[in-house]
Design a protein around this motif. Structure first.
Motif, mmCIF file in Angstrom:
data_model
loop_
_atom_site.group_PDB
_atom_site.id
_atom_site.type_symbol
_atom_site.label_atom_id
_atom_site.label_comp_id
_atom_site.label_asym_id
_atom_site.label_seq_id
_atom_site.Cartn_x
_atom_site.Cartn_y
_atom_site.Cartn_z
ATOM 1 N N ASP A 169 42.929 33.275 46.554
ATOM 2 C CA ASP A 169 42.377 32.116 47.404
ATOM 3 C C ASP A 169 42.752 32.374 48.870
ATOM 4 N N CYS A 170 42.770 33.897 49.190
ATOM 5 C CA CYS A 170 43.203 34.228 50.361
ATOM 6 C C CYS A 170 41.801 35.029 51.234
ATOM 7 N N GLU A 171 40.553 34.284 50.982
ATOM 8 C CA GLU A 171 39.205 34.975 51.432
ATOM 9 C C GLU A 171 39.328 35.064 53.036
ATOM 10 N N ASP A 172 40.153 34.193 53.763
ATOM 11 C CA ASP A 172 40.371 34.540 55.188
ATOM 12 C C ASP A 172 40.942 35.708 55.579
ATOM 13 N N GLU A 173 41.899 36.183 54.598
ATOM 14 C CA GLU A 173 42.577 37.434 55.269
ATOM 15 C C GLU A 173 41.777 38.749 54.522
ATOM 16 N N CYS A 174 41.316 38.708 53.258
ATOM 17 C CA CYS A 174 40.471 39.832 52.659
ATOM 18 C C CYS A 174 39.693 39.356 51.648
ATOM 19 N N SER A 224 33.854 55.625 33.264
ATOM 20 C CA SER A 224 32.688 56.346 33.153
ATOM 21 C C SER A 224 32.296 56.904 34.405
ATOM 22 N N GLU A 225 31.397 57.797 34.492
ATOM 23 C CA GLU A 225 30.522 58.129 35.759
ATOM 24 C C GLU A 225 29.784 56.903 36.355
ATOM 25 N N ASN A 226 29.378 55.976 35.695
ATOM 26 C CA ASN A 226 28.692 54.969 36.334
ATOM 27 C C ASN A 226 29.642 53.958 37.282
ATOM 28 N N ASP A 227 30.841 54.013 36.450
ATOM 29 C CA ASP A 227 32.096 53.267 37.289
ATOM 30 C C ASP A 227 32.298 53.919 38.722
ATOM 31 N N ILE A 228 32.274 55.378 38.672
ATOM 32 C CA ILE A 228 32.472 56.204 39.732
ATOM 33 C C ILE A 228 31.213 55.877 40.808
ATOM 34 N N SER A 229 29.928 55.759 40.214
ATOM 35 C CA SER A 229 28.963 55.596 41.143
ATOM 36 C C SER A 229 28.987 54.062 41.737
ATOM 37 N N LEU A 230 29.351 53.182 40.990
ATOM 38 C CA LEU A 230 29.377 51.909 41.636
ATOM 39 C C LEU A 230 30.498 51.758 42.767
ATOM 40 N N ALA A 231 31.829 52.349 42.569
ATOM 41 C CA ALA A 231 32.769 52.211 43.498
ATOM 42 C C ALA A 231 32.300 53.092 44.630
ATOM 43 N N GLU A 232 31.437 54.200 44.557
ATOM 44 C CA GLU A 232 31.121 54.668 45.632
ATOM 45 C C GLU A 232 30.149 53.987 46.504
ATOM 46 N N ALA A 233 29.163 53.367 45.780
ATOM 47 C CA ALA A 233 27.980 52.599 46.502
ATOM 48 C C ALA A 233 28.752 51.392 47.085
ATOM 49 N N PHE A 234 29.731 50.638 46.821
ATOM 50 C CA PHE A 234 30.256 49.588 47.276
ATOM 51 C C PHE A 234 31.612 49.881 48.114
ATOM 52 N N ASN A 235 32.139 51.081 48.090
ATOM 53 C CA ASN A 235 33.420 51.361 48.776
ATOM 54 C C ASN A 235 34.448 50.509 47.991
ATOM 55 N N GLY A 236 34.546 50.855 46.665
ATOM 56 C CA GLY A 236 35.351 50.005 45.822
ATOM 57 C C GLY A 236 36.424 50.755 45.089
ATOM 58 N N VAL A 237 37.236 49.892 44.456
ATOM 59 C CA VAL A 237 38.398 50.577 43.829
ATOM 60 C C VAL A 237 38.307 50.030 42.324
ATOM 61 N N ILE A 238 38.699 51.132 41.558
ATOM 62 C CA ILE A 238 38.628 51.021 40.170
ATOM 63 C C ILE A 238 40.026 50.669 39.460
ATOM 64 N N LEU A 239 39.936 49.476 38.627
ATOM 65 C CA LEU A 239 41.142 49.069 38.081
ATOM 66 C C LEU A 239 41.027 49.097 36.487
ATOM 67 N N GLY A 240 41.824 49.863 35.903
ATOM 68 C CA GLY A 240 41.716 50.056 34.508
ATOM 69 C C GLY A 240 43.121 49.529 34.033
ATOM 70 N N PHE A 241 42.737 48.810 32.985
ATOM 71 C CA PHE A 241 44.056 48.248 32.149
ATOM 72 C C PHE A 241 43.952 48.789 30.619
ATOM 73 N N SER A 242 45.092 49.610 30.157
ATOM 74 C CA SER A 242 45.062 50.122 28.813
ATOM 75 C C SER A 242 43.874 50.999 28.490
ATOM 76 N N VAL A 243 43.225 51.580 29.461
ATOM 77 C CA VAL A 243 41.908 52.442 29.452
ATOM 78 C C VAL A 243 42.449 53.801 29.863
ATOM 79 N N LYS A 244 41.583 54.803 29.617
ATOM 80 C CA LYS A 244 41.601 56.234 30.082
ATOM 81 C C LYS A 244 40.751 56.595 30.755
ATOM 82 N N THR A 297 36.526 43.663 53.034
ATOM 83 C CA THR A 297 36.195 43.351 51.765
ATOM 84 C C THR A 297 36.750 44.402 50.655
ATOM 85 N N LEU A 298 37.362 44.008 49.922
ATOM 86 C CA LEU A 298 37.819 44.902 48.683
ATOM 87 C C LEU A 298 36.931 44.492 47.466
ATOM 88 N N SER A 299 36.161 45.718 47.186
ATOM 89 C CA SER A 299 35.131 45.686 46.079
ATOM 90 C C SER A 299 36.015 46.249 44.774
#
Length: 727
Positions: free
Chosen positions: A540-545, A558-578, A516-518
């Motif tokens: 539409d490829c839930e059977d793959e991932c 923000s730090e909250n985004d980092i905490s969420l990514a750590e809790a869910f073992n996820g990746v942060i996608l940022g579009f035109s942000v810093k 699962t990719l969070s």
């Protein structure tokens, strides 16, 4: 005689004192530990009880001890009553009770409700503490718990008064209406020159500031013509990902300028733009761009547009066509004059008095200014201090800015303006309405939130009922299979089959699926965030991932985004942000991936690479050589006869270190390794094309003339996702 009485009196006094000591010991609390009773022979009271002279007086002693026990028990009972409020007798039930509410009404914990539900047709996978139970199931749970139920007195819920804000009625008084500038939306395929055209009209360099040279959110600008007229232009994205933005642009516009490159002709987003204009009922002006190029063919463009019901004036239609070169500035005044002429024919007027009405074109968050929105005013005049409502949020206007970031005092109809003062960020496309006061704005927001909650509850109930109906059918089939058993055997079988469900309820599932990719998605403006989410919806490829969007919002990482990514073992996608240096260091320390992009298709490509990395590798067989069995014989080794095949290599080579398979009648009947490979009488490692050899397998298997021996190599190849986002 007196001496005996005195002895008995002293013993009773000592007994009474010992009873009070026991009472003090029973009520004493030392770090939550309980005192342990001692042996009667070692305790003063016990020694008295064992004294022969006091045996005839057992009644007095018993009375004293019972008094002591009574006092201690009474105090402990009060404490127990405070700790465990048990519900006895009848339980008040009502319709649409949740699991948690029923547990509270019964005085039991939630686990008790789940345990009772094991014997019903309710699917425990879909039941959570806030799940609504049907009336039949509520009664069944109460009865199976050994209680009685009674219906609670229903409070007549008064119908909530509609406090929503609505548009004013259209005023048809010519004296009130004043001319307003036309709102013109530029549509067309990506990279056909829409922003360059606007640059030439404004004499600015917007396109050079866009990431990758493509527009990725709506820009609203005012262009002052040499004749004195004003035109409000909306520059919309042409990329496939921004279809919703183009639709919003046409909903607030008066005229659409369709830009088509002369050398490319009609493309996919060109057709979509034509459809948007038709749906909105907006007239078109055709701008054939890049006519300065040698391969340009404007006539071909006009003919291609005929297939989409866009008939130019040259072919007897009503669509004006202008050949331009946005880069060199050729014929731009002709295009502007055509726009002004069409606007005059439309007689565009608006009411600049009364409460303000408008539409949000874009929404974003600024670190210093807070939520900001770009809006087109359609009615009334917007000023500082106005109270506005949009969607489920409201604002008291603090500042107004034009497209250059300069503060302005007011904005009249047809003028784009940036509004500061919102409590939360509204969504792009929301309608802006002015209300009388802040209290009125809060009433409107509360009503809209209430309506949304009611609609959500209604949809949730429909989904729950459908799932419960499906599960009920499965439950009935299961009951039919157990019909031959006694009720005790049936009960035991059901409990044994469903027991594991009680310990794996959704609220307790903490382990995430490895495949699962969070995602945590952050964007600069509401429109671009909406475009990214629309692309992710097409996954539409839930059977793959599996793709799980944990959070999305506007603003920098923000730090909250980092905490969420750590809790869910996820990746942060940022579009035109810093992401600040401290945030990047924190992410590196915690092993969190932050992917920042300014071009949407590069962000999606990076996401696809991340999905590919989550897929398990696939083992691919690469054929190295092939040989045919020409003869068979056997060799005696000790007491065993080993089958040997005489072969000739007709393709590639046979390498003893590789793997082999035996193919007979196009069916693989064996896979493994060779036990021996010989050329004449010599053991060899490799047999090349055209050479004869003898070989035996690591399994005692008989050969047949005509069998195929295939030498192959296994390699692990990284899988690629089959998801196609459409570009």
């Amino acid at each position: 005689m007196n001496r005996g009485l005195l002895l008995r009196f002293e013993n009773l006094v000592q007994l009474r004192g010992a009873c009070w000591q026991l009472r003090a010991l029973s009520s004493r609390k030392v770090c939550g530990a309980q005192w342990k009773p001692v042996q009667l022979s070692t305790h003063p009271v016990g020694s008295l009880l064992l004294h022969p002279q006091l045996w005839p007086k057992h009644r007095l002693i018993s009375a004293a001890l019972s008094q002591c026990r009574h006092l201690a028990t009474k105090e402990d009972t009060k404490k127990k009553r405070k700790k465990i409020p048990l519900t006895r007798g009848e339980v008040e039930i009502k319709q649409k009770m949740t699991v948690e509410e029923l547990a509270q009404a019964m005085g039991r914990d939630i686990d008790h409700i789940y345990e009772v539900l094991l014997y019903t047709d309710v699917n425990l996978d879909s039941v959570e503490p806030d799940s609504v139970l049907s009336e039949d199931h509520i009664k069944m749970i109460v009865q199976k718990s050994g209680m009685k139920y009674k219906s609670a007195k229903l409070k007549e819920e008064k119908e909530r008064k509609n406090t929503d804000a609505v548009k004013r009625q259209v005023v048809d008084y010519p004296a009130v209406l004043t001319p307003r500038p036309p709102v013109v939306t530029i549509l067309g395929h990506v990279d056909h020159g829409k922003t360059t055209l606007l640059d030439s009209l404004r004499k600015t360099q917007v396109a050079s500031m866009e990431a990758g040279g493509i527009t990725q959110h709506i820009g609203a600008f005012i262009v002052h013509m040499p004749s004195g007229e004003k035109i409000t232009f909306l520059d919309t994205p042409g990329h496939a990902a921004f279809s919703a933005m183009r639709a919003r642009g046409t909903n607030v516009t008066d005229i659409v300028i369709l830009v088509v490159a002369a050398e490319d002709g009609v493309m996919q987003q060109t057709i979509e733009s034509i459809q948007h204009a038709k749906n909105a009922g907006v007239p078109l002006i055709l701008a054939i761009n890049k006519c300065d190029k040698p391969e340009a063919d404007p006539e071909r463009v006009k003919k291609e547009l005929l297939a989409h019901d866009v008939v130019c004036e040259d072919f007897g239609g009503d669509v004006q066509a202008v050949n331009i070169s946005a880069l060199k500035g050729e014929n731009l005044m002709v295009l502007a004059e055509a726009t002004v002429a069409l606007a005059e024919m439309l007689e565009l007027k608006a009411d600049a008095t009364g409460l303000v009405e408008g539409t949000i074109i874009e929404s974003r968050k600024d670190r210093g200014k807070g939520p900001l929105t770009t809006a087109i005013i359609q009615r009334g005049t917007l000023r500082k201090g106005c109270v506005l409502v949009a969607g489920k949020t409201w604002a008291k206007v603090r500042f107004l800015f034009d497209e250059n970031g300069k503060a302005v005092d007011a904005a009249s109809p047809g003028i784009p303006v940036e509004i500061m003062g919102w409590k939360e960020s509204p969504s792009a496309g929301d309608e802006i309405l002015e209300v009388e006061s802040e209290q009125r704005a809060q009433e409107v927001v509360a009503w809209r939130t209430y309506v949304e909650q009611q609609e959500k509850m209604k949809k949730d109930l429909e989904v729950i009922e459908a799932k419960q109906k499906e599960h009920r059918l499965e439950y009935e089939k299961q009951q039919q299979k157990l019909a031959h058993l006694t009720w005790r055997q049936r009960k035991a079988a059901l409990y044994k089959a469903n027991k594991h469900l009680m310990f794996s309820r959704p609220k307790e599932r903490t382990e995430m699926d490895e495949n699962t990719l969070s995602l945590i998605v952050k964007g600069d403006v509401d429109g671009s965030l909406e475009a990214i989410l629309n692309i992710l919806d097409s996954y539409d490829c839930e059977d793959e991932c599996k793709l799980d969007i944990v959070y999305f919002g506007m603003g920098d990482i923000s730090e909250n985004d980092i905490s969420l990514a750590e809790a869910f073992n996820g990746v942060i996608l940022g579009f035109s942000v810093k992401a600040s240096e401290s945030i990047k260091k924190l992410a590196d320390k915690k092993g969190i991936k932050i992917k920042l992009h300014n071009i949407i298709y590069k962000l999606i490509e990076d996401l696809k690479d991340e999905l590919n990395s989550r897929l398990p590798p696939v083992v691919v067989e690469t054929t190295i050589g092939e040989a045919s069995v020409l003869d068979t014989f056997s060799v005696t080794v000790g007491k065993n006869k080993i089958p040997v095949a005489g072969c000739r290599v007709h393709k590639g080579l046979l390498d003893r270190r590789m793997k082999f398979k035996l193919v007979r009648n196009r069916n693989v009947i064996w896979k493994g390794c060779l036990s021996s490979l010989k050329h004449h009488k010599d053991d060899v490692q490799v047999i090349k094309t055209g050479m004869d050899c003898g070989l035996s397998l690591d399994k005692n298997l008989e050969f047949s003339i005509g069998d195929e021996i295939i030498c192959y190599e296994e390699k692990e190849v990284q899988q690629t996702t089959s998801w196609d986002p459409g570009f």
